[in-house]
Enzyme design. Structure first.
Site, short mmCIF file in Angstrom:
data_model
loop_
_atom_site.label_atom_id
_atom_site.label_comp_id
_atom_site.label_asym_id
_atom_site.label_seq_id
_atom_site.Cartn_x
_atom_site.Cartn_y
_atom_site.Cartn_z
N ARG A 184 -37.88 -45.63 45.61
CA ARG A 184 -36.56 -45.20 45.14
C ARG A 184 -36.09 -44.06 46.05
O ARG A 184 -36.56 -42.95 45.94
CB ARG A 184 -36.70 -44.71 43.69
CG ARG A 184 -35.40 -44.56 42.94
CD ARG A 184 -35.63 -43.73 41.70
NE ARG A 184 -35.81 -42.34 42.07
CZ ARG A 184 -36.58 -41.47 41.44
NH1 ARG A 184 -37.28 -41.81 40.39
NH2 ARG A 184 -36.66 -40.22 41.87
N HIS A 225 -33.53 -40.56 40.35
CA HIS A 225 -33.77 -41.52 39.26
C HIS A 225 -32.43 -42.01 38.70
O HIS A 225 -32.18 -43.20 38.59
CB HIS A 225 -34.60 -40.86 38.16
CG HIS A 225 -34.67 -41.65 36.91
ND1 HIS A 225 -35.35 -42.85 36.83
CD2 HIS A 225 -34.10 -41.47 35.69
CE1 HIS A 225 -35.22 -43.34 35.60
NE2 HIS A 225 -34.46 -42.53 34.90
N TYR A 244 -39.52 -32.54 42.51
CA TYR A 244 -40.87 -33.10 42.33
C TYR A 244 -41.37 -33.94 43.50
O TYR A 244 -42.44 -34.53 43.42
CB TYR A 244 -40.94 -33.92 41.03
CG TYR A 244 -39.89 -35.03 40.92
CD1 TYR A 244 -40.08 -36.27 41.53
CD2 TYR A 244 -38.71 -34.81 40.22
CE1 TYR A 244 -39.13 -37.26 41.42
CE2 TYR A 244 -37.75 -35.80 40.11
CZ TYR A 244 -37.96 -37.02 40.70
OH TYR A 244 -37.01 -38.01 40.62
C1 LIG Z 1 -38.99 -46.33 25.36
C2 LIG Z 1 -38.38 -45.33 26.30
N1 LIG Z 1 -39.07 -44.20 26.59
C3 LIG Z 1 -38.54 -43.30 27.44
C4 LIG Z 1 -37.31 -43.50 28.01
C5 LIG Z 1 -36.74 -42.49 28.99
N2 LIG Z 1 -36.80 -43.03 30.36
C6 LIG Z 1 -35.72 -43.55 30.96
S1 LIG Z 1 -36.05 -44.11 32.50
C7 LIG Z 1 -37.67 -43.67 32.39
C8 LIG Z 1 -38.63 -43.91 33.52
C9 LIG Z 1 -38.83 -45.35 33.85
O1 LIG Z 1 -39.56 -45.49 35.02
P1 LIG Z 1 -39.88 -46.88 35.66
O2 LIG Z 1 -40.32 -47.83 34.62
O3 LIG Z 1 -40.77 -46.66 36.81
O4 LIG Z 1 -38.45 -47.43 36.16
P2 LIG Z 1 -37.47 -46.81 37.28
O5 LIG Z 1 -36.49 -45.95 36.54
O6 LIG Z 1 -38.29 -46.05 38.25
O7 LIG Z 1 -36.79 -47.98 37.90
C10 LIG Z 1 -37.94 -43.07 31.15
C11 LIG Z 1 -39.24 -42.53 30.74
C12 LIG Z 1 -36.62 -44.69 27.67
N3 LIG Z 1 -35.43 -44.99 28.20
N4 LIG Z 1 -37.18 -45.59 26.84
#
Ligand SMILES: Cc1ncc(C[n+]2csc(CCOP(=O)(O)OP(=O)(O)O)c2C)c(N)n1
Ligand SMILES: [Mg+2]
Length: 394
Positions: free
Chosen positions: A288, A292, A301
């Site tokens: 990425r 985010h 970070y």
């Molecule tokens: C069940 C849940 N827990 C926490 C969140 C908060 N949250 C949003 S994005 C994220 C990280 C996701 O990371 P990843 O699966 O690696 O996907 P990326 O965003 O890197 O594409 C989190 C913890 C959420 N949306 N849903």
């Protein structure tokens, strides 16, 4: 290593053979299927961990088409980020750096295949033929995601991490029950999720159900190395694709910055699924390059040199280098693609700015398919409340 004995390290200890090391591989080991190097050189074929051989056979026009997709998708994404910065969108989750993973897998889908996205799959959405304005209205807050999942075979964006993998599993089990697998025309399902999502119970439950019921489902994990600020090392002790073995189906790691390899691996996995050979896990190893979301500051970070190292593996630069080296495209073509991308971005911006604000009462419209007495009551109450502002400065 001592000459003549490739199993012995310089320290004299016996190292595991390469295949064993891969099986026990570290989280960051790039043991991946690749058909296009970062320098833009073609690799004729690549072998996956189960011996499957991957190759692509595109026409010159198709190679150029993939490049065009990559450039357009990046440009539209950049425009959306700019719109958010100017206060026109509430939030945007950029796909910067993940274009090849999304275009490669998105173009590998056949018309009848169904996709279940996260909130970042703008490139797959584009490949499904959905107007790129659709997710922008969602993030502008004027609707709740206006496309028809059945028309485009692309489900709604899902913010709840990992939830869509369960929806996809249930849907895929239904495909089997309906007898829609077992031929070239069979339907396959793909579920997108991130590296962080692999720590969710939902995703692991989806693995169990899909495995046990032999669902026609491809789990497509875009390992972009971070879950917001959490690096991959905080999610797993083994490469993610190896998790599949514990659930009884194949896993493969592909270079997610290589659109050709991603296409080949995804197409093969989808075709296996549609022929009734069950689920598989693809780990698209990517990065990425941006934040985010627009609410995030990645400089808190991660270090700049890490980002720079991945910039050298840019998915678009390598495709452009390939087209140039193979004389499949010239400067006129690249300029024309850039110009098309510019025009589409301007058009996207103009249409976002012209979006009418929704009637506030419309938020009650799609809560239930056939409404409910309680909802009718709330709608009426809310309408009266709005009318109380009539003629006021509000
Ligand atoms: C069940 C849940 N827990 C926490 C969140 C908060 N949250 C949003 S994005 C994220 C990280 C996701 O990371 P990843 O699966 O690696 O996907 P990326 O965003 O890197 O594409 C989190 C913890 C959420 N949306 N849903
Ligand atoms: Mg991630």
């Amino acid at each position: 290593m001592a000459k003549g004995d490739p199993g012995v390290t310089a320290r004299g200890r016996r190292a595991a053979p390469r295949s064993k090391r891969a099986a026990a591989g570290r989280v960051g080991d790039p043991e991946l299927v690749q058909l296009l190097t970062p320098e833009g050189d073609r690799i004729e074929s690549a072998t996956g961990p189960d011996g499957t051989e991957y190759r692509v056979d595109f026409t010159d026009e198709e190679y150029r088409g993939l490049y065009r997709d990559l450039v357009l998708v990046r440009k539209l994404d950049a425009e959306a980020t700019a719109l958010q910065r100017q206060g026109e969108l509430g939030l945007w989750a950029s796909l910067l750096g993940q274009e090849a993973a999304q275009v490669g897998s998105g173009r590998a889908l056949r018309t009848q295949d169904m996709a279940f996205p996260t909130y970042r799959e703008h490139g797959v959405l584009y490949c499904r033929g959905i107007d790129p304005i659709m997710p922008l209205s969602l993030f502008r807050g004027v609707d709740q995601g206006g496309w028809d999942p059945n028309e485009f075979k692309f489900n709604m964006y899902t913010i709840v991490i990992g939830a869509q993998t369960l929806h996809a599993t249930g849907y895929a089990m239904g495909v089997t029950i309906d007898g829609r697998t077992g031929s070239d025309d069979g339907e396959a399902v793909i579920a997108y999720f991130g590296d962080g999502a692999t720590s969710q119970g939902d995703v692991n439950e989806a693995f169990v159900w899909a495995g046990v019921f032999n669902a026609p489902l491809v789990f497509f994990c875009q390992n972009n190395q971070y879950a917001i600020s959490e690096p991959l090392e905080k999610q797993t002790r083994i490469p993610l694709y190896q998790r599949a073995a514990g659930f009884g189906f194949p896993g493969v790691r592909v270079d997610g910055n290589d659109v050709l390899a991603t296409y080949a691996v995804t197409r093969a996995a989808l075709d296996n699924a549609r022929h009734g050979q069950g689920p598989s896990l693809i780990e698209a190893y990517t990065y990425r390059m941006g934040a985010h979301t627009t609410s995030d500051d990645p400089t808190r970070y991660r270090i700049a040199s890490e980002v720079e190292a991945w910039q050298a593996k840019d998915p678009i630069a390598r495709m452009r280098a390939f087209l140039g080296k193979q004389q499949l495209a010239d400067d006129t073509f690249f300029a024309e693609v850039d110009e098309q991308a510019r025009r589409e971005a301007v058009d996207l911006r103009e249409r976002v700015l012209a979006m009418p604000d929704p009637d506030p009462v419309s938020m009650f419209d799609h809560v239930y398919p056939n409404g409910s007495p309680l909802l009718d009551q709330q709608r009426e109450q809310f309408s009266r409340y709005l009318e109380s502002f009539e003629g006021s400065a509000h």
